[in-house]
Scaffold this motif. Structure first.
Motif, PDB file in Angstrom:
ATOM      1  N   SER A 176       0.540  -1.329  -0.004  1.00 27.74           N
ATOM      2  CA  SER A 176      -0.232  -0.201  -0.121  1.00 27.74           C
ATOM      3  C   SER A 176       0.661   1.019   0.319  1.00 27.74           C
ATOM      4  O   SER A 176       0.378   2.736  -0.647  1.00 27.74           O
ATOM      5  N   CYS A 177       2.329   1.096   0.277  1.00 32.85           N
ATOM      6  CA  CYS A 177       2.464   2.203   0.454  1.00 32.85           C
ATOM      7  C   CYS A 177       3.576   2.969  -1.458  1.00 32.85           C
ATOM      8  O   CYS A 177       3.316   3.531  -1.245  1.00 32.85           O
ATOM      9  N   VAL A 178       3.389   2.121  -1.978  1.00 32.37           N
ATOM     10  CA  VAL A 178       3.565   2.395  -3.506  1.00 32.37           C
ATOM     11  C   VAL A 178       2.253   1.625  -4.191  1.00 32.37           C
ATOM     12  O   VAL A 178       2.332   1.785  -5.210  1.00 32.37           O
ATOM     13  N   ASP A 179       1.270   1.917  -3.607  1.00 30.21           N
ATOM     14  CA  ASP A 179       0.092   1.431  -4.488  1.00 30.21           C
ATOM     15  C   ASP A 179      -0.151   0.199  -5.282  1.00 30.21           C
ATOM     16  O   ASP A 179      -0.365   0.231  -6.620  1.00 30.21           O
ATOM     17  N   ARG A 180       1.281  -0.615  -4.933  1.00 37.55           N
ATOM     18  CA  ARG A 180       0.952  -1.849  -6.169  1.00 37.55           C
ATOM     19  C   ARG A 180       0.628  -3.502  -5.484  1.00 37.55           C
ATOM     20  O   ARG A 180       0.838  -3.263  -4.496  1.00 37.55           O
ATOM     21  N   VAL A 181       0.544  -4.262  -6.442  1.00 39.76           N
ATOM     22  CA  VAL A 181       0.239  -5.494  -6.253  1.00 39.76           C
ATOM     23  C   VAL A 181       1.132  -6.715  -7.455  1.00 39.76           C
ATOM     24  O   VAL A 181       1.186  -6.423  -8.007  1.00 39.76           O
TER      25      VAL A 181
ATOM     26  N   CYS B  24      -8.907  -6.718   0.891  1.00 41.96           N
ATOM     27  CA  CYS B  24      -8.578  -7.597   0.537  1.00 41.96           C
ATOM     28  C   CYS B  24      -8.421  -7.929  -1.246  1.00 41.96           C
ATOM     29  O   CYS B  24      -9.490  -8.039  -1.824  1.00 41.96           O
ATOM     30  N   LEU B  25      -7.421  -8.340  -1.154  1.00 41.85           N
ATOM     31  CA  LEU B  25      -7.201  -9.299  -2.932  1.00 41.85           C
ATOM     32  C   LEU B  25      -8.295 -10.789  -3.354  1.00 41.85           C
ATOM     33  O   LEU B  25      -7.821 -11.119  -2.205  1.00 41.85           O
TER      34      LEU B  25
END
Length: 90
Positions: free
Chosen positions: A19-24, A89-90
């Motif tokens: 969530s710090c870099v908004d990446r999955v 949640c993913l």
């Protein structure tokens, strides 16, 4: 493919959300520890999700929380308040 948390081993790749870099992305597991719940120092939280499923995690597991009237924030799982918080949640 989905699998139970207990079957994840070192070297497996798991889907993670940063969530710090908004990446999955998928990342490799570099270490794993089996906890049977017998250790008094381990606290567990079981969250019931809106679809009826459950997530179990350690009390200090970081969770990105959206609280009514406040900015999204990362909090320890033990601080999630069902009446006012939501998590993604993913």
């Amino acid at each position: 493919r989905p699998q139970s948390l207990g079957s994840v081993r070192v070297g497996d790749r798991v889907l993670c959300s940063d969530s710090c870099v908004d990446r999955v992305s998928y990342v490799a597991v570099t270490s794993a520890e089996i906890c049977d719940g017998a250790d008094d120092q381990i606290g567990w939280v079981r969250l019931k999700l809106s679809d009826g499923t459950f997530m179990t995690m350690t009390e200090d597991h970081p969770v990105r929380v959206r609280r009514r009237g406040a900015q999204d924030r990362v909090r320890p799982a033990v601080e999630v308040q069902p009446a006012s918080d939501s998590i993604t949640c993913l």
